[in-house]
Write a protein that holds these residues in place. Structure first.
Motif, mmCIF file in Angstrom:
data_model
loop_
_atom_site.group_PDB
_atom_site.id
_atom_site.type_symbol
_atom_site.label_atom_id
_atom_site.label_comp_id
_atom_site.label_asym_id
_atom_site.label_seq_id
_atom_site.Cartn_x
_atom_site.Cartn_y
_atom_site.Cartn_z
ATOM 1 N N LYS A 13 -2.934 -8.166 3.179
ATOM 2 C CA LYS A 13 -3.453 -6.826 3.445
ATOM 3 C C LYS A 13 -2.286 -5.852 3.521
ATOM 4 O O LYS A 13 -1.201 -6.216 3.969
ATOM 5 C CB LYS A 13 -4.215 -6.772 4.776
ATOM 6 N N LEU A 14 -2.537 -4.622 3.102
ATOM 7 C CA LEU A 14 -1.554 -3.559 3.275
ATOM 8 C C LEU A 14 -2.066 -2.595 4.323
ATOM 9 O O LEU A 14 -3.200 -2.134 4.245
ATOM 10 C CB LEU A 14 -1.323 -2.787 1.968
ATOM 11 N N GLY A 15 -1.220 -2.312 5.318
ATOM 12 C CA GLY A 15 -1.533 -1.282 6.291
ATOM 13 C C GLY A 15 -1.252 0.082 5.684
ATOM 14 O O GLY A 15 -0.744 0.201 4.564
ATOM 15 N N LYS A 16 -1.571 1.097 6.434
ATOM 16 C CA LYS A 16 -1.446 2.476 5.959
ATOM 17 C C LYS A 16 -0.038 2.796 5.439
ATOM 18 O O LYS A 16 0.117 3.306 4.331
ATOM 19 C CB LYS A 16 -1.831 3.419 7.090
ATOM 20 N N ALA A 17 0.973 2.479 6.193
ATOM 21 C CA ALA A 17 2.351 2.784 5.795
ATOM 22 C C ALA A 17 2.735 2.008 4.535
ATOM 23 O O ALA A 17 3.403 2.544 3.644
ATOM 24 C CB ALA A 17 3.317 2.471 6.929
ATOM 25 N N CYS A 31 -7.754 6.588 0.599
ATOM 26 C CA CYS A 31 -7.691 5.226 1.138
ATOM 27 C C CYS A 31 -8.934 4.867 1.947
ATOM 28 O O CYS A 31 -9.406 3.729 1.898
ATOM 29 C CB CYS A 31 -6.456 5.047 2.009
ATOM 30 N N LYS A 32 -9.460 5.833 2.686
ATOM 31 C CA LYS A 32 -10.629 5.572 3.529
ATOM 32 C C LYS A 32 -11.804 5.049 2.711
ATOM 33 O O LYS A 32 -12.554 4.191 3.164
ATOM 34 C CB LYS A 32 -11.053 6.840 4.282
ATOM 35 N N PHE A 86 1.110 3.638 1.485
ATOM 36 C CA PHE A 86 1.833 4.849 1.086
ATOM 37 C C PHE A 86 3.094 4.499 0.302
ATOM 38 O O PHE A 86 3.386 5.108 -0.727
ATOM 39 C CB PHE A 86 2.183 5.716 2.298
ATOM 40 N N ARG A 87 3.849 3.515 0.784
ATOM 41 C CA ARG A 87 5.083 3.121 0.090
ATOM 42 C C ARG A 87 4.772 2.520 -1.279
ATOM 43 O O ARG A 87 5.454 2.819 -2.262
ATOM 44 C CB ARG A 87 5.894 2.149 0.946
#
Length: 172
Positions: free
Chosen positions: A89-93, A116-117, A96-97
């Motif tokens: 999984k990728l978190g928000k940060a 993203c939402k 973005f990267r």
């Protein structure tokens, strides 16, 4: 593309092309991707095909399949590179990267957050590989449509309602 790479791609293409028509239909692609854990709606599959089909037929020939395969490999590779804790999984940060690395760095963080939402079904601010691919696909499509209106390359456009409806419909 090396000889062995092309051979493997041709063999994969033949396996996906269940009816041996020489083209891959949306349902054939959906079935093949699903067998690898990439579960997408037919709408998302159709958008994948639309962005990679140069013939505009809603299907993929071999060269278009190669383009699609390259997109999927690049997107999955970027996901893996930014999945630092390797939890799938990728978190928000991390999202973005990863998106910045893929050429979406000029997008406003609020715009990316809103996009993203709609690709985070669990609403836990983390997305898996299929959702990340769908997000990149959406952003790629939106960018292509935007560029059609931004003829002066100013990164800004003014649209009337008809143009907005046209633009929005082209991202689906």
């Amino acid at each position: 593309m090396g000889g062995s790479d092309e051979y493997l791609l041709r063999e994969n293409f033949k396996m996906i092309d269940a009816d041996n028509s020489g083209i891959i239909s949306p349902s054939e692609l959906q079935r093949a991707l699903g067998s690898h854990g990439l579960l997408f709606s037919l709408q998302t599959i159709s958008l994948l095909i639309k962005l990679h089909s140069t013939r505009g037929t809603g299907t993929l020939d071999f060269s278009e399949y190669v383009s699609l395969n390259n997109f999927l490999e690049k997107t999955q590779s970027e996901f893996a590179k930014f999945d630092v804790n390797k939890d799938g999984k990728l978190g928000k940060a991390e999202v973005f990267r990863a998106l910045s690395s893929m050429g979406f760095g000029e997008c406003d963080s609020r715009a990316i957050e809103e996009a993203c939402k709609s690709f985070d079904p669990s609403r836990e601010n983390k997305i898996g590989v299929p959702e990340f691919i769908a997000l990149v696909l959406f952003l790629t499509s939106a960018k292509k449509v935007f560029e059609q209106f931004d003829v002066a390359k100013t990164n800004s456009v003014t649209l009337d309602m008809n143009q907005f409806i046209f633009a929005a419909s082209r991202t689906r």
